[in-house]
Design a protein around this motif. Structure first.
Motif, short mmCIF file in Angstrom:
data_model
loop_
_atom_site.label_atom_id
_atom_site.label_comp_id
_atom_site.label_asym_id
_atom_site.label_seq_id
_atom_site.Cartn_x
_atom_site.Cartn_y
_atom_site.Cartn_z
N TYR A 157 11.17 0.20 -6.95
CA TYR A 157 10.01 1.25 -6.92
C TYR A 157 9.63 1.34 -8.29
CZ TYR A 157 7.74 5.93 -5.60
OH TYR A 157 7.08 6.86 -5.33
N ILE A 183 3.43 0.20 -1.03
CA ILE A 183 3.38 0.27 0.48
C ILE A 183 3.17 -0.88 1.16
CG2 ILE A 183 1.78 1.48 2.09
CD1 ILE A 183 1.20 3.69 0.24
N VAL A 186 9.76 -4.23 -0.33
CA VAL A 186 10.04 -3.19 -0.09
C VAL A 186 10.47 -2.81 1.36
CG1 VAL A 186 9.57 -0.47 -0.11
CG2 VAL A 186 9.25 -1.93 -2.03
N THR A 187 9.52 -3.21 2.37
CA THR A 187 9.57 -2.95 3.68
C THR A 187 10.47 -4.15 4.50
OG1 THR A 187 7.39 -3.98 4.16
CG2 THR A 187 7.64 -1.64 3.63
N MET A 190 14.41 -1.04 5.54
CA MET A 190 14.02 -0.18 6.44
C MET A 190 15.04 0.54 7.49
SD MET A 190 10.73 0.23 5.34
CE MET A 190 10.11 1.48 6.54
N ILE A 244 3.84 7.86 0.42
CA ILE A 244 4.34 6.58 0.17
C ILE A 244 5.60 6.34 1.49
CG2 ILE A 244 5.90 5.01 -1.14
CD1 ILE A 244 4.24 6.11 -3.78
N GLU A 245 6.62 7.30 1.42
CA GLU A 245 7.45 7.10 2.43
C GLU A 245 7.06 6.91 3.98
OE1 GLU A 245 11.12 9.58 2.51
OE2 GLU A 245 10.64 10.06 0.60
N THR A 278 4.84 3.52 4.54
CA THR A 278 5.78 2.47 4.53
C THR A 278 6.29 2.16 5.88
OG1 THR A 278 7.66 3.63 3.56
CG2 THR A 278 6.48 2.15 2.06
N PHE A 324 3.17 1.26 8.06
CA PHE A 324 3.07 -0.13 7.63
C PHE A 324 3.83 -1.18 8.45
CE2 PHE A 324 3.76 -4.14 5.42
CZ PHE A 324 2.54 -4.58 4.97
#
Length: 183
Positions: free
Chosen positions: A72, A93, A98-99, A104, A151-152, A155, A158
Protein backbone atom coordinates in the motif's frame (compact mmCIF):
# COMPACT_ATOMS: atom_id res chain seq x y z
CA UNK A 1 22.82 -42.29 14.82
CA UNK A 2 22.86 -38.53 15.30
CA UNK A 3 19.82 -36.36 15.04
CA UNK A 4 19.93 -33.74 12.31
CA UNK A 5 19.48 -30.12 13.40
CA UNK A 6 16.10 -28.44 13.16
CA UNK A 7 15.41 -26.41 10.08
CA UNK A 8 16.19 -22.81 11.10
CA UNK A 9 13.40 -21.60 8.79
CA UNK A 10 10.76 -23.95 10.20
CA UNK A 11 8.81 -21.25 12.08
CA UNK A 12 8.72 -19.10 8.94
CA UNK A 13 7.56 -22.07 6.87
CA UNK A 14 4.73 -22.67 9.34
CA UNK A 15 3.58 -19.05 9.13
CA UNK A 16 3.66 -19.07 5.32
CA UNK A 17 1.87 -22.43 5.24
CA UNK A 18 -0.77 -21.06 7.60
CA UNK A 19 -1.56 -18.27 5.14
CA UNK A 20 -1.57 -20.68 2.19
CA UNK A 21 -3.85 -23.08 4.06
CA UNK A 22 -6.24 -20.26 4.96
CA UNK A 23 -6.28 -19.02 1.36
CA UNK A 24 -6.97 -22.53 0.07
CA UNK A 25 -9.37 -23.95 2.66
CA UNK A 26 -10.69 -20.98 4.64
CA UNK A 27 -9.83 -20.18 8.23
CA UNK A 28 -12.68 -22.36 9.56
CA UNK A 29 -11.05 -25.47 8.05
CA UNK A 30 -7.47 -24.77 9.13
CA UNK A 31 -5.94 -27.43 11.35
CA UNK A 32 -2.47 -28.01 12.74
CA UNK A 33 -2.26 -31.15 10.61
CA UNK A 34 -3.09 -29.28 7.35
CA UNK A 35 -0.61 -26.53 8.12
CA UNK A 36 2.16 -28.99 9.03
CA UNK A 37 1.52 -30.93 5.83
CA UNK A 38 1.58 -27.75 3.73
CA UNK A 39 4.78 -26.58 5.45
CA UNK A 40 6.43 -30.00 5.16
CA UNK A 41 7.21 -30.08 8.87
CA UNK A 42 6.48 -32.62 11.61
CA UNK A 43 3.12 -32.11 13.32
CA UNK A 44 4.88 -31.66 16.68
CA UNK A 45 6.52 -28.51 15.34
CA UNK A 46 3.19 -26.76 15.50
CA UNK A 47 3.02 -26.81 19.29
CA UNK A 48 6.76 -26.30 19.65
CA UNK A 49 6.59 -22.91 17.91
CA UNK A 50 3.02 -21.83 18.75
CA UNK A 51 0.98 -22.30 21.92
CA UNK A 52 -2.23 -22.80 19.96
CA UNK A 53 -4.19 -21.95 16.85
CA UNK A 54 -5.18 -18.44 18.01
CA UNK A 55 -1.60 -17.13 18.39
CA UNK A 56 -0.66 -18.79 15.10
CA UNK A 57 -3.54 -17.15 13.23
CA UNK A 58 -2.82 -13.81 14.87
CA UNK A 59 0.83 -13.86 13.85
CA UNK A 60 0.11 -15.13 10.33
CA UNK A 61 -2.55 -12.46 9.71
CA UNK A 62 -0.29 -9.81 11.24
CA UNK A 63 2.42 -10.83 8.80
CA UNK A 64 -0.08 -10.68 5.93
CA UNK A 65 -1.38 -7.22 6.89
CA UNK A 66 2.17 -5.87 7.28
CA UNK A 67 3.00 -7.09 3.78
CA UNK A 68 -0.19 -5.55 2.40
CA UNK A 69 0.59 -2.29 4.22
CA UNK A 70 4.06 -2.25 2.68
CA UNK A 71 2.54 -2.72 -0.78
CA UNK A 72 0.00 0.00 0.00
CA UNK A 73 2.73 2.46 1.02
CA UNK A 74 4.73 1.58 -2.10
CA UNK A 75 1.91 2.87 -4.29
CA UNK A 76 2.45 6.28 -2.69
CA UNK A 77 6.23 6.28 -3.01
CA UNK A 78 7.31 9.61 -4.47
CA UNK A 79 3.84 11.15 -4.16
CA UNK A 80 4.13 14.83 -3.24
CA UNK A 81 0.64 16.24 -3.84
CA UNK A 82 -3.03 15.48 -3.37
CA UNK A 83 -3.39 15.18 -7.16
CA UNK A 84 -0.68 12.54 -7.30
CA UNK A 85 -2.14 10.79 -4.23
CA UNK A 86 -5.51 10.54 -6.00
CA UNK A 87 -3.81 8.97 -9.01
CA UNK A 88 -1.94 6.55 -6.74
CA UNK A 89 -5.24 5.52 -5.12
CA UNK A 90 -6.73 4.70 -8.53
CA UNK A 91 -3.64 2.75 -9.52
CA UNK A 92 -3.78 0.83 -6.23
CA UNK A 93 -7.44 -0.10 -6.76
CA UNK A 94 -6.79 -1.28 -10.31
CA UNK A 95 -3.55 -3.07 -9.44
CA UNK A 96 -3.40 -6.78 -9.92
CA UNK A 97 -0.56 -6.78 -7.36
CA UNK A 98 -3.02 -6.02 -4.55
CA UNK A 99 -6.04 -7.85 -5.89
CA UNK A 100 -4.42 -11.25 -6.37
CA UNK A 101 -6.75 -14.17 -5.68
CA UNK A 102 -4.58 -15.11 -2.68
CA UNK A 103 -4.61 -11.60 -1.20
CA UNK A 104 -8.34 -11.24 -1.67
CA UNK A 105 -9.00 -14.67 -0.13
CA UNK A 106 -6.89 -13.79 2.90
CA UNK A 107 -8.59 -10.38 3.26
CA UNK A 108 -12.04 -11.98 3.14
CA UNK A 109 -11.03 -14.60 5.69
CA UNK A 110 -9.67 -11.96 8.05
CA UNK A 111 -12.84 -9.88 7.68
CA UNK A 112 -15.05 -12.91 8.29
CA UNK A 113 -13.12 -14.35 11.22
CA UNK A 114 -12.11 -11.24 13.15
CA UNK A 115 -15.50 -11.00 14.87
CA UNK A 116 -14.63 -14.22 16.72
CA UNK A 117 -11.26 -13.05 17.94
CA UNK A 118 -10.27 -9.88 19.77
CA UNK A 119 -6.68 -10.45 18.68
CA UNK A 120 -7.67 -10.57 15.00
CA UNK A 121 -9.94 -7.57 15.43
CA UNK A 122 -6.91 -5.68 16.74
CA UNK A 123 -4.86 -6.88 13.74
CA UNK A 124 -7.56 -5.50 11.44
CA UNK A 125 -7.80 -2.20 13.33
CA UNK A 126 -4.02 -1.76 13.21
CA UNK A 127 -4.06 -2.43 9.47
CA UNK A 128 -6.78 0.17 8.93
CA UNK A 129 -4.87 2.70 11.05
CA UNK A 130 -1.69 2.12 9.05
CA UNK A 131 -3.54 2.66 5.77
CA UNK A 132 -5.19 5.82 7.05
CA UNK A 133 -1.86 7.13 8.37
CA UNK A 134 -0.40 6.75 4.90
CA UNK A 135 -3.27 8.79 3.44
CA UNK A 136 -3.02 11.40 6.22
CA UNK A 137 0.10 12.70 4.49
CA UNK A 138 -2.13 14.34 1.87
CA UNK A 139 -5.65 14.37 3.32
CA UNK A 140 -7.31 15.36 6.57
CA UNK A 141 -8.18 12.42 8.87
CA UNK A 142 -11.88 12.24 7.91
CA UNK A 143 -11.08 12.27 4.19
CA UNK A 144 -8.28 9.74 4.69
CA UNK A 145 -10.70 7.43 6.49
CA UNK A 146 -13.33 7.79 3.76
CA UNK A 147 -10.74 7.17 1.04
CA UNK A 148 -9.40 4.12 2.87
CA UNK A 149 -12.93 2.66 3.11
CA UNK A 150 -13.45 3.48 -0.57
CA UNK A 151 -10.23 1.68 -1.49
CA UNK A 152 -11.27 -1.41 0.46
CA UNK A 153 -14.71 -1.45 -1.10
CA UNK A 154 -13.53 -0.73 -4.61
CA UNK A 155 -10.87 -3.46 -4.57
CA UNK A 156 -13.71 -5.86 -3.78
CA UNK A 157 -15.78 -4.39 -6.60
CA UNK A 158 -12.82 -4.49 -8.98
CA UNK A 159 -12.47 -8.27 -8.63
CA UNK A 160 -16.20 -9.07 -8.55
CA UNK A 161 -18.00 -6.58 -10.80
CA UNK A 162 -19.04 -7.83 -14.20
CA UNK A 163 -18.10 -4.42 -15.56
CA UNK A 164 -15.59 -2.72 -13.25
CA UNK A 165 -15.43 1.05 -13.34
CA UNK A 166 -12.96 2.63 -15.71
CA UNK A 167 -9.82 4.39 -14.52
CA UNK A 168 -11.41 7.74 -15.43
CA UNK A 169 -14.59 7.01 -13.47
CA UNK A 170 -12.59 5.89 -10.43
CA UNK A 171 -10.35 8.94 -10.68
CA UNK A 172 -13.39 11.26 -10.75
CA UNK A 173 -14.85 9.54 -7.67
CA UNK A 174 -11.57 9.77 -5.73
CA UNK A 175 -11.12 13.41 -6.66
CA UNK A 176 -14.69 14.20 -5.50
CA UNK A 177 -14.05 12.52 -2.16
CA UNK A 178 -10.79 14.44 -1.83
CA UNK A 179 -12.56 17.74 -2.55
CA UNK A 180 -10.65 18.34 -5.78
CA UNK A 181 -12.11 19.53 -9.05
CA UNK A 182 -13.08 16.74 -11.41
CA UNK A 183 -11.53 17.16 -14.84
Amino acid sequence: MSRRPNDPDRREKILQATLETIATHGVHAVTHRKIASCAGVPLGSMTYYFTGMEPLLEEAFTRFTHEMSRQYRDFFSGVTSQEAACDAIVTLILSSEVTTPRSMALMYQLYAFMHRSEALKTVMQDWMQTSQSTLNQWFDPATARALDAFIEGMTLHFVTDRQPLSRNDLRAMVRRMAGLAVN
